[in-house]
Structure formats: structure tokens, C-alpha cells
Design a protein around this motif. Sequence first.
Motif, PDB file in Angstrom:
ATOM      1  N   ASP A 196      -5.928 -11.798   2.632  1.00 42.51           N
ATOM      2  CA  ASP A 196      -6.768 -11.123   1.807  1.00 42.51           C
ATOM      3  C   ASP A 196      -7.594 -10.181   2.796  1.00 42.51           C
ATOM      4  O   ASP A 196      -8.032  -9.002   2.382  1.00 42.51           O
ATOM      5  CB  ASP A 196      -7.659 -12.037   0.775  1.00 42.51           C
ATOM      6  N   ASP A 197      -8.166 -10.753   3.770  1.00 41.91           N
ATOM      7  CA  ASP A 197      -9.037  -9.959   4.740  1.00 41.91           C
ATOM      8  C   ASP A 197      -8.227  -8.981   5.333  1.00 41.91           C
ATOM      9  O   ASP A 197      -8.837  -7.845   5.496  1.00 41.91           O
ATOM     10  CB  ASP A 197      -9.538 -11.041   6.021  1.00 41.91           C
ATOM     11  N   PHE A 198      -6.975  -9.209   5.475  1.00 35.96           N
ATOM     12  CA  PHE A 198      -6.101  -8.241   6.338  1.00 35.96           C
ATOM     13  C   PHE A 198      -6.215  -6.938   5.267  1.00 35.96           C
ATOM     14  O   PHE A 198      -6.217  -5.588   5.696  1.00 35.96           O
ATOM     15  CB  PHE A 198      -4.795  -8.567   6.507  1.00 35.96           C
ATOM     16  N   VAL A 199      -5.666  -7.308   3.904  1.00 32.58           N
ATOM     17  CA  VAL A 199      -5.316  -6.048   3.151  1.00 32.58           C
ATOM     18  C   VAL A 199      -6.639  -5.509   2.862  1.00 32.58           C
ATOM     19  O   VAL A 199      -6.785  -4.291   2.403  1.00 32.58           O
ATOM     20  CB  VAL A 199      -4.822  -6.569   1.765  1.00 32.58           C
ATOM     21  N   ASP A 200      -7.887  -5.939   2.908  1.00 35.63           N
ATOM     22  CA  ASP A 200      -9.066  -5.447   2.736  1.00 35.63           C
ATOM     23  C   ASP A 200      -9.332  -4.391   3.872  1.00 35.63           C
ATOM     24  O   ASP A 200     -10.128  -3.445   3.719  1.00 35.63           O
ATOM     25  CB  ASP A 200     -10.241  -6.519   2.657  1.00 35.63           C
ATOM     26  N   GLN A 201      -8.990  -4.600   5.072  1.00 36.15           N
ATOM     27  CA  GLN A 201      -9.253  -3.989   6.239  1.00 36.15           C
ATOM     28  C   GLN A 201      -8.028  -2.746   6.467  1.00 36.15           C
ATOM     29  O   GLN A 201      -8.484  -1.773   7.448  1.00 36.15           O
ATOM     30  CB  GLN A 201      -9.586  -4.724   7.335  1.00 36.15           C
ATOM     31  N   ILE A 202      -7.355  -2.683   5.845  1.00 36.69           N
ATOM     32  CA  ILE A 202      -6.296  -1.709   5.953  1.00 36.69           C
ATOM     33  C   ILE A 202      -6.793  -0.250   5.817  1.00 36.69           C
ATOM     34  O   ILE A 202      -7.628  -0.078   4.872  1.00 36.69           O
ATOM     35  CB  ILE A 202      -5.011  -1.842   5.183  1.00 36.69           C
ATOM     36  N   ASP A 203      -6.580   0.570   6.632  1.00 31.88           N
ATOM     37  CA  ASP A 203      -6.836   1.988   6.630  1.00 31.88           C
ATOM     38  C   ASP A 203      -6.030   2.573   5.252  1.00 31.88           C
ATOM     39  O   ASP A 203      -4.940   3.001   5.395  1.00 31.88           O
ATOM     40  CB  ASP A 203      -6.592   2.818   7.862  1.00 31.88           C
ATOM     41  N   LYS A 204      -6.629   2.905   4.313  1.00 33.26           N
ATOM     42  CA  LYS A 204      -5.806   3.117   3.235  1.00 33.26           C
ATOM     43  C   LYS A 204      -5.413   4.518   3.168  1.00 33.26           C
ATOM     44  O   LYS A 204      -4.758   5.175   2.207  1.00 33.26           O
ATOM     45  CB  LYS A 204      -6.670   3.085   1.547  1.00 33.26           C
ATOM     46  N   THR A 205      -5.885   5.301   3.940  1.00 33.72           N
ATOM     47  CA  THR A 205      -5.302   6.837   4.174  1.00 33.72           C
ATOM     48  C   THR A 205      -3.931   6.901   4.810  1.00 33.72           C
ATOM     49  O   THR A 205      -3.446   8.067   4.807  1.00 33.72           O
ATOM     50  CB  THR A 205      -6.342   7.539   5.056  1.00 33.72           C
ATOM     51  N   ARG A 206      -3.435   5.759   5.434  1.00 34.23           N
ATOM     52  CA  ARG A 206      -2.236   5.903   6.197  1.00 34.23           C
ATOM     53  C   ARG A 206      -0.790   6.034   5.484  1.00 34.23           C
ATOM     54  O   ARG A 206      -1.107   5.736   4.015  1.00 34.23           O
ATOM     55  CB  ARG A 206      -2.188   4.661   6.961  1.00 34.23           C
ATOM     56  N   ARG A 252      -3.414   1.152  -3.531  1.00 37.62           N
ATOM     57  CA  ARG A 252      -2.624   0.537  -4.672  1.00 37.62           C
ATOM     58  C   ARG A 252      -2.471  -0.855  -4.376  1.00 37.62           C
ATOM     59  O   ARG A 252      -2.338  -1.841  -4.994  1.00 37.62           O
ATOM     60  CB  ARG A 252      -1.409   1.210  -5.252  1.00 37.62           C
ATOM     61  N   MET A 253      -1.370  -0.999  -3.096  1.00 39.03           N
ATOM     62  CA  MET A 253      -1.087  -1.951  -2.463  1.00 39.03           C
ATOM     63  C   MET A 253      -1.930  -3.411  -2.360  1.00 39.03           C
ATOM     64  O   MET A 253      -1.839  -4.420  -2.896  1.00 39.03           O
ATOM     65  CB  MET A 253      -0.293  -1.864  -1.272  1.00 39.03           C
ATOM     66  N   SER A 254      -3.039  -2.895  -1.817  1.00 41.15           N
ATOM     67  CA  SER A 254      -4.241  -3.623  -1.325  1.00 41.15           C
ATOM     68  C   SER A 254      -4.617  -4.419  -2.853  1.00 41.15           C
ATOM     69  O   SER A 254      -5.086  -5.413  -2.672  1.00 41.15           O
ATOM     70  CB  SER A 254      -5.395  -3.086  -0.743  1.00 41.15           C
ATOM     71  N   GLN A 255      -4.801  -3.353  -3.568  1.00 40.24           N
ATOM     72  CA  GLN A 255      -5.548  -4.062  -4.918  1.00 40.24           C
ATOM     73  C   GLN A 255      -4.511  -4.878  -5.669  1.00 40.24           C
ATOM     74  O   GLN A 255      -5.160  -5.795  -6.053  1.00 40.24           O
ATOM     75  CB  GLN A 255      -5.908  -2.740  -5.837  1.00 40.24           C
ATOM     76  N   LEU A 256      -3.362  -4.341  -5.450  1.00 38.69           N
ATOM     77  CA  LEU A 256      -2.295  -5.287  -6.357  1.00 38.69           C
ATOM     78  C   LEU A 256      -2.167  -6.836  -5.767  1.00 38.69           C
ATOM     79  O   LEU A 256      -1.789  -7.927  -6.375  1.00 38.69           O
ATOM     80  CB  LEU A 256      -1.270  -4.512  -6.608  1.00 38.69           C
ATOM     81  N   ILE A 257      -2.040  -6.823  -4.639  1.00 32.99           N
ATOM     82  CA  ILE A 257      -1.881  -7.998  -3.975  1.00 32.99           C
ATOM     83  C   ILE A 257      -2.752  -8.869  -4.309  1.00 32.99           C
ATOM     84  O   ILE A 257      -2.464 -10.268  -4.695  1.00 32.99           O
ATOM     85  CB  ILE A 257      -1.465  -7.950  -2.336  1.00 32.99           C
ATOM     86  N   LYS A 258      -3.989  -8.571  -4.097  1.00 33.54           N
ATOM     87  CA  LYS A 258      -5.415  -9.546  -4.405  1.00 33.54           C
ATOM     88  C   LYS A 258      -5.347  -9.781  -6.045  1.00 33.54           C
ATOM     89  O   LYS A 258      -5.465 -10.816  -6.326  1.00 33.54           O
ATOM     90  CB  LYS A 258      -6.566  -8.797  -4.252  1.00 33.54           C
ATOM     91  N   PHE A 259      -4.988  -8.848  -6.774  1.00 34.49           N
ATOM     92  CA  PHE A 259      -4.898  -9.116  -8.272  1.00 34.49           C
ATOM     93  C   PHE A 259      -3.517 -10.001  -8.450  1.00 34.49           C
ATOM     94  O   PHE A 259      -3.865 -11.070  -9.260  1.00 34.49           O
ATOM     95  CB  PHE A 259      -4.580  -7.554  -9.130  1.00 34.49           C
TER      96      PHE A 259
END
Length: 369
Positions: free
Chosen positions: A233-243, A353-360
Motif C-alpha cells: 500500500d505504501d508503494f502504490v501511494d508513492q507512485i508518480d501518478k503522471t507517468r 486509477r490503479m493505485s486507488q483500486l488496488i487499495k480498494f
Amino acid sequence: MSLKEEIEEKRKEMIVDSYPMSIGEVMNLYKDGEIDVHPEFQRFYRWDEEQKTKLIESILLGIPIPPIFVSQKTNGIWDVIDGQQRLSTILQFLGVLKKDDNTKYDPLVLRATKFLPSLGGVSWNDENLFLPEQKINFKREKLNFTIIKEAAENDTSKYEMFQRLNTGGTHLSAQEIRNCLMIMINKPLYELMNELHNDTNFKECTPLTDTQAEERYDLELIVRYILYTEFSDDFVDQIDKTRSMDVFLTEELEKYAQNKDNNSLFQEQRKKFCKIFTLLNDSLSENAFKKYQNDKFKGPVMVAAFESIIPGIFLNLNYWELHKEELVDRVKEIYTQKEFVNATRRGTRALDRMSQLIKFSRMWFAHEN
């Protein structure tokens, strides 16, 4: 560090040389095992007989062809990173190209062309149509090579170069590039991915269009499965979402592949993957990743559904194997949840989207038991 210093530092890491070499010399290098053209790559390239003939015609007419890029390993072996199809076509015409099982490809028989209509039916060993002196002249023609020398066994510069040279969108999809990288970096991982994508239950759950199948979207889903189940979860929170999602998947898979410690987990991963897709196929079959709306599943496989289901099921597999009816209801309810609606809103970037849905997913499929 300033830009000037960064440039100077990185230029020191790229040891590059260039020189021409005759086709005959290249053939001898190949026969001696001193150049690796990756015969496994042939399944990712789509040259037909006409395209192959045009390359041979260009050489015969003295028309320059683009340079071939190779990485010189620390043991001196050349690893072809761009120009596999050109070099493979030449070696096939010479009758020496081997498959990955060490058997030879069928000899290349040329077609007639606009400039050389007499090429039709020509093959290397037919001396009635391709004379001995023509063979000698062909072997003396030069190919230009650019050599990137690896500084160490774990030097990753060739992988970066391979991606840059093959990301023009002319002949390889993003997933096909990843497949080639896996063959170069960690062949056992590539073999695992191929084994998983052939799983019958996985195929039943992910019906693809012809275009998706051709571009190996099934293998992309395997990549997503491997990575999504590894991300914290920490990793997906820190991803640069603009990539870019394509670049992100490639870079993260490359990191995963370079960590050979992961190979010890393959047997465990294989078992769990099979269990997950057996469960999904038994419960939902081809509807596993289709949107549920107006009391029915419809539409194509949704990557957002994949992101909403796989991470949570992975963490709670034992529970859901015993509660299949509840699982079906849970999947149906995903599409009305505010977390899913917000994550899939128009304009949301793919990585966001990916970050939000993995945590969801991990929250949605959790349970108290």
C-alpha cells in the motif's frame, strides 16, 4: 549534481564502439556461438516473406540498411538488442539460422521484386539461380554494428537501449517489448508467464478480442497480476501518478526480473495463481472481469475490474474459496461503490486509477474471520 556533471557521469557509463563487418564474418560469429540473436524473439516480429526479400534485395543492390545494435557481454559474446529481424533474415537466407530448440529454420526462398524480378524462387543453395560468385559477393557485403560494452555482469544499459530502440511503435507492442526483455533478463520468469497465460481457467475468465490476443494482452494481464500482488500500500501511494502506465509496467517488471531471489517463489506463485482463477472461473467464468450493470454482466474485460478483484482475492483466497456465492455478490457490488466510481471517473490517469483500486480491492475483499 548539475546537468553538465550528470551528462558527463552517464556518458562514462556508456562505452560504445562502431564498425562494419562482412556478412561472412557475422555468419562465422553466429556459427561459433559468439553472437546471440535470440531465436525466441521471432514470435514477436511480424516480417513476411516479402519484407525479408526486400532486405536481401537491398543488400544485393548496395542499398544501406540501418546499423545493428549489440551489447558486448563481459565474456565477449554479442547480444543483439536491435536488428534481430534483419540479422535473422540474413542468417535464414544463408541457411544457418537456428530455432531455440537448435533445429534450423526452413531455407528462405525469395520472391520476385520490382527491381529484380529474377529473384523469384532464389534460395542460397540453388546454384542454378544464385551463382557461386554471387554468394561470395553477398558474403563480402558489409553490415554496420554499434557495440555497447557492458561494464559489469549486472549492467542494465542494454535493456534501456533495447526499450529506446524498440519503442517507436513500428513493430512491437509494449507487451512484446516486455516479453523480449524477460527473455534477456530472466528467462525462467518469461517461461512462468507463458505457463500462467496458458492456464485454462485464466483463459475462460479473460476472453479477448483478436487485436488484444495479437498484441499479447493476455500476457500483460499476467504482468499486472504479478506486480499488483507484490505492491505494498505504501508503494502504490508513492507512485508518480503522471507517468505512463506502459512505461511503469515495463520498468517495474524489469526490477522484479532482475531480482533473481524472486525465482524461488515461482512454484508457490504458480499454485496460487491456478487456485485464484479456478475460483473465479467456477464462480463467474467469462464474466469475472466484466462490468455488472442493470442486473447483468456486459462488455469486454475491464482492466479496472482486474485491479479491483485480483489484489483483494489474493490476500483472502482461503476465505473466498469457502464462500463462492458471497464472492459473486461482492463482485457484482463493486461497480456501485464510490471508491470504484471515483477511481474510474473520466479523466483519471491510469496509474492513479490503479493505485486507488488496488487499495480498494484489499479493503473490499477483506473479512473478519
